[in-house]
Design an enzyme around this catalytic site. Structure first.
Site, mmCIF file in Angstrom:
data_model
loop_
_atom_site.group_PDB
_atom_site.id
_atom_site.type_symbol
_atom_site.label_atom_id
_atom_site.label_comp_id
_atom_site.label_asym_id
_atom_site.label_seq_id
_atom_site.Cartn_x
_atom_site.Cartn_y
_atom_site.Cartn_z
ATOM 1 N N ASP A 32 -3.273 10.514 15.510
ATOM 2 C CA ASP A 32 -3.757 10.357 14.132
ATOM 3 C C ASP A 32 -4.736 9.191 14.048
ATOM 4 O O ASP A 32 -4.594 8.310 13.197
ATOM 5 C CB ASP A 32 -2.568 10.144 13.190
ATOM 6 N N ALA B 248 0.846 -1.192 0.000
ATOM 7 C CA ALA B 248 0.000 0.000 0.000
ATOM 8 C C ALA B 248 0.881 1.240 0.000
ATOM 9 O O ALA B 248 2.082 1.183 0.254
ATOM 10 C CB ALA B 248 -0.912 0.007 1.229
ATOM 11 N N ALA C 120 4.642 7.206 3.623
ATOM 12 C CA ALA C 120 5.402 5.965 3.493
ATOM 13 C C ALA C 120 4.763 5.043 2.466
ATOM 14 O O ALA C 120 3.583 5.180 2.118
ATOM 15 C CB ALA C 120 5.489 5.254 4.845
ATOM 16 N N THR C 121 5.573 4.111 1.988
ATOM 17 C CA THR C 121 5.094 2.998 1.179
ATOM 18 C C THR C 121 5.256 1.727 2.010
ATOM 19 O O THR C 121 6.261 1.550 2.691
ATOM 20 C CB THR C 121 5.900 2.880 -0.126
ATOM 21 N N VAL C 122 4.244 0.857 1.968
ATOM 22 C CA VAL C 122 4.250 -0.352 2.787
ATOM 23 C C VAL C 122 4.446 -1.570 1.888
ATOM 24 O O VAL C 122 3.794 -1.695 0.845
ATOM 25 C CB VAL C 122 2.945 -0.478 3.590
ATOM 26 N N GLY D 217 0.952 5.463 1.336
ATOM 27 C CA GLY D 217 0.374 6.469 2.220
ATOM 28 C C GLY D 217 1.054 7.802 1.991
ATOM 29 O O GLY D 217 1.978 7.919 1.171
ATOM 30 N N GLY D 218 0.603 8.808 2.705
ATOM 31 C CA GLY D 218 1.140 10.145 2.530
ATOM 32 C C GLY D 218 2.597 10.258 2.920
ATOM 33 O O GLY D 218 3.324 11.088 2.390
ATOM 34 N N LYS E 99 7.355 -0.639 6.490
ATOM 35 C CA LYS E 99 6.923 0.722 6.136
ATOM 36 C C LYS E 99 8.167 1.545 5.852
ATOM 37 O O LYS E 99 8.974 1.812 6.744
ATOM 38 C CB LYS E 99 6.112 1.333 7.269
#
Length: 644
Positions: free
Chosen positions: A142, A26, A31-33, A28-29, A48
Site C-alpha cells: 500500500d 488523524a 483506523a483513527t490515529v 483513515g479508512g 492507531k
C-alpha cells in the site's frame, strides 16, 4: 468523514493500562490515529486504533497481530517503527513511533508538483525503507503519499508496513479509501490479487510521477475506471504534463511502472540503484527547475512532444535529449506567433530570405544531435555484456536490461550451478555488442533428477515403459511371494516410488509370484508348544483352545490336528486338540469293608483292583489299600487291597 465526537471518544482514556490517549491526530479508512503517552517509558507515541468493523472480525485481528509482529522486526531510519500491538475492551490498536510532520499527500496538496531534486530526495528515502522491508521478506502492498511522512527535520518515514495485507479480506465501501488505494495498485494486484516486491516498485514509480507532476497518473470517477487503466493503459510520461522535465525522469517512471512485473526492477534495492544512477547524470539546473505546466494549463498534445520524451533510460543521453527537445519543440508562444503567417510562406521565407542560413544551421545542428544520439546513446551505440554468470536470474536480468540489452531466457540442468542461478550468456560477458542485442541467458534448473514412478500393480512391460518415459532404466527383475499383489504384477521397486534419480539410473523390479504356499506338518502325539511355534513361524494361525483328558497321549501333547497335511496359505488356521493327560479321581477309602463290597466301590470309581490275602484271608475283610484311600490317582490305576 468520521465525526469529531467519534474521533475524540478515546481522548483521556488509558488503553492496556499503559497508553494514555492525549489528542486526536488523524482519520483513515481503517483506523483513527491518536497522540498518546506511553506511561511506562514516558514517551509520546502514535496510537492507531482499528475501526470497529475490523476489530470485530476475528480473522482480521489474527492477521493484524501477525503482520504487526512482522512490521515490528523492521528497524530502519526511514521506517516508522512499530512498538507494540494489543487489544483493550474491544479496541484493537497499534503503538507506533510518533513522527511530527506532514504526509506527502499534504505536501502535494499544498505545494503541487515538486522539483526533481526534492522528488528524488523523497523517493530515495522511500526506496531505502522499502528495500529494508524486501530484504526481510515483507511486501508493503500500500505504497502511497498518505503513508509517507516528512518529519519536521526533513527525515522521510514510510508507515503501515504489512497492514494492507491484514485488511485484504475486508470489504470497505468508503469511496475515498478505495479510490485512494486503487490509484497505486499494480496490474497484477488488480487482475490476480497478488503482490510481491515488484508491486511496491510499481507504486513507488506512481508516487514519483505524482511528485513530479502534482497529479495522479490515472484518475476516474469510479475505482473500476482507474483499475482498468492500470491493466490496459500505459502510465503517461511526466513530461507530457510538465514539458520541462528531463526525458531521463520519464524513463525512470516508465521503468518502475511497466505493466509486466518482469520488466520492472527486481526490488526496491534495484530501483534505488537505478534512481541514483539517473540522478547522477542530471544537471543542477535539471534537478532544481521549478515545475512549469503547459502555458494554457492543459496537457501537451502528442505531436508537440519531442520523440525523445518517452525513451527508456539512456536512450538518448540526457544532454543530447535536452538539446533535441529544445530544437524540436519550441515553446507554444513561439509557435503561436509563427502561426500569424501561413506555414508555407514561413518555410519559404526561412529558406530563401535572409534567415535561411540560421534555419539551415539549426537543421544541421538538429541532424548532428540526432546522429550523435543514435551512435552514442541510441540503437547504433555499443554496450558491453555484463558478466552475470553465477548471479540469480532476477539480478542478472536487471543488469542486462540496464546495459540496454534484450534478454532471451533459457534454462538447462546443472550438477554444479544451483537452481535459479545463471550458467552462461550468449554473447558471453565482456563482449562488446550493439544496444538492443538479444542475449540468451541460460539459468540453471538445478541437478537433473527424475522421480521413480509408482510401478506397483503394473505388468513388467508397463513398468518398463513407465521407467523409460521417466528417463530411467530397468534393472534386475526378480520374483517373490506377495499376499496382496496378483501373481505376475510388480509388487516392489528398488529404489522406491518418488525417489529422485539421475537420468538413466537402473531401477530393480520385484514381480509377484502370488501367495506363498505352506505345506502343513502333522504334530499329532507331539508337544503342543512345538506345534504352535512351527505353525506361527510359517505364517499360519493356530487354534488350540480345546483340551481333553487322554490316557494314551501325554499331557501337553497334541491329541489331534486339523488339517494334518496339505497346502495352506499365510493367514490360514490350523486347529489343535491338546491333551490334559489321564483323568484324575479320588480313591475311595475301603479299609474295613467286605472284600466284595470294596472291589465294587473301587471299580465303580474307575480303578482296577488287585486282591492280596493275608494268611488265607479267611475273614474276607480289607485290612489296608495301596494307594491309600482319599488320594488323587489317574482313573484306571490299580488299587491293591490286603484282605484278612
Amino acid at each position: 468523514m468520521v465525526s469529531s465526537a467519534v474521533n475524540d471518544s478515546l481522548v483521556g482514556r488509558e488503553l492496556d493500562a499503559r497508553y494514555r490517549v492525549m489528542s486526536h491526530l488523524a482519520d483513515g479508512g481503517m483506523a483513527t490515529v491518536y497522540v498518546a503517552m506511553d506511561t511506562r517509558l514516558d514517551r509520546e507515541i502514535a496510537l492507531k486504533v482499528m475501526r470497529p468493523h475490523l476489530a470485530d472480525d476475528d480473522a482480521f485481528v489474527s492477521r493484524f497481530r501477525r503482520e504487526a509482529r512482522s512490521a515490528a522486526r523492521l528497524s530502519h531510519p526511514n521506517v516508522v517503527a512499530v512498538f507494540d500491538q494489543g487489544e483493550d475492551a474491544g479496541q484493537v490498536f497499534l503503538a507506533m513511533e510518533y513522527v511530527p510532520g506532514h504526509t506527502l499527500r499534504q505536501v502535494l496538496t499544498d505545494e503541487g508538483a515538486l522539483t526533481p531534486r526534492a522528488a528524488l530526495d523523497i523517493l530515495d528515502s522511500m526506496l531505502q525503507a522499502l528495500a529494508a522491508a524486501h530484504r526481510a521478506g515483507i511486501v508493503h502492498r500500500d505504497v502511497k503519499p498518505e503513508n509517507v511522512i516528512l518529519r519536521e527535520d526533513g527525515v522521510v518515514k514510510v508507515a503501515d508496513f504489512g497492514l494492507a495485507r491484514a485488511v485484504t479480506s475486508q470489504s470497505n465501501t468508503s469511496t475515498g479509501m478505495i479510490l485512494g488505494t486503487v490509484a497505486y495498485l499494480s496490474p497484477e494486484q488488480v487482475e490476480r490479487s497478488i503482490a510481491d516486491v515488484r508491486s511496491d516498485v510499481y507504486a513507488a514509480g506512481l508516487v514519483l510521477y505524482e511528485m513530479l507532476t502534482g497529479e495522479k497518473a490515472f484518475t476516474g470517477e469510479t475505482p473500476i475506471q482507474i483499475a482498468y487503466q492500470h491493466v490496459h493503459g500505459a502510465v503517461p510520461t511526466p513530461s507530457s504534463r510538465i514539458p520541462t522535465l528531463s526525458p531521463a525522469l520519464d524513463a525512470l517512471v516508465a521503468s518502475a511502472t511497466a505493466r509486466d512485473p518482469d520488466r520492472r526492477p527486481a526490488d526496491a534495492d534495484a530501483y534505488l540503484a537505478e534512481v541514483r544512477r539517473v540522478r547522477s547524470k542530471l544537471t543542477p539546473a535539471e534537478l532544481d527547475q521549478r515545475p512549469q505546466s503547459h502555458p494554457n494549463g492543459t496537457r501537451i498534445a502528442t505531436g508537440e512532444l519531442s520523440r525523445t520524451a518517452a525513451l527508456p533510460l539512456g536512450q538518448p543521453s540526457d544532454a543530447v535529449a535536452v538539446a533535441a527537445a529544445s530544437v524540436a519543440a519550441p515553446p507554444r508562444e513561439s509557435r503561436r506567433q509563427a502561426q500569424g503567417t501561413g506555414s508555407d510562406d514561413r518555410v519559404r521565407g526561412l529558406l530563401s530570405g535572409p534567415g535561411r542560413w540560421p534555419a539551415i544551421a539549426v537543421g544541421v545542428l538538429l541532424v548532428a544531435a540526432l546522429l550523435a544520439w543514435f551512435f552514442l546513446a541510441g540503437p547504433g551505440a555499443s554496450t558491453r555484456v555484463p558478466n552475470v554468470v553465477g548471479k540469480t536470474a532476477a539480478v542478472a536480468k536487471t543488469q542486462l536490461e540496464a546495459a540496454h540489452l534484450r534478454v532471451d531466457p533459457a534454462d538447462a540442468f546443472s550438477e554444479k550451478v544451483p537452481k535459479g542461478v545463471v550458467i552462461s550468456t550468449d554473447p558471453a560477458g565482456g563482449r562488446e555488442v550493439g544496444r538492443s542485442t538479444k542475449v540468451t541467458m541460460t539459468v540453471s534448473l538445478g541437478p537433473e533428477r527424475y522421480a521413480v514412478p509408482s510401478l506397483i500393480g503394473h505388468s513388467p512391460a508397463d513398468a518398463q515403459t513407465m521407467l523409460t518415459q521417466a528417463k530411467l532404466a530397468v534393472g534386475n527383475l526378480t520374483e517373490d511371494y506377495s499376499e496382496k499383489v496378483t501373481v505376475g504384477l510388480v509388487m516392489a521397486s528398488n529404489p522406491g516410488e518418488g525417489k529422485l534419480l539421475k537420468p538413466g539410473t537402473a531401477v530393480d523390479i520385484v514381480v509377484s509370484k502370488g501367495r506363498q504356499p505352506i505345506e502343513v506338518q502333522d504334530f499329532t502325539g507331539k508337544p503342543a508348544d512345538d506345534a504352535v511355534k512351527w505353525i506361527t513361524d510359517a505364517g499360519l494361525k493356530v487354534k488350540a483352545d480345546d483340551q481333553q483328558w487322554s490316557d494314551t497321549v501325554p499331557k501337553g501333547s497334541v491329541i489331534s490336528q486339523d488339517p494334518t497335511s496339505g497346502i495352506r496359505y499365510r493367514g490360514d488356521t490350523v486347529t489343535l486338540v491338546v491333551s490334559k493327560g489321564p483323568e484324575v479321581a479320588t480313591v475311595p477309602n475301603v479299609a474295613g469293608k467286605n472284600e466284595n463290597d470294596a472291589k465294587k466301590i473301587l471299580e465303580d470309581a474307575g480303578f482296577q483292583v488287585k486282591i492280596e490275602r493275608f494268611m488265607g484271608g479267611i475273614f474276607g475283610t480289607v485290612r489296608s489299600q495301596d494307594p491309600p484311600g482319599d488320594s488323587q490317582q489317574p482313573k484306571g490305576t490299580t488299587i491293591t487291597l490286603i484282605v484278612v
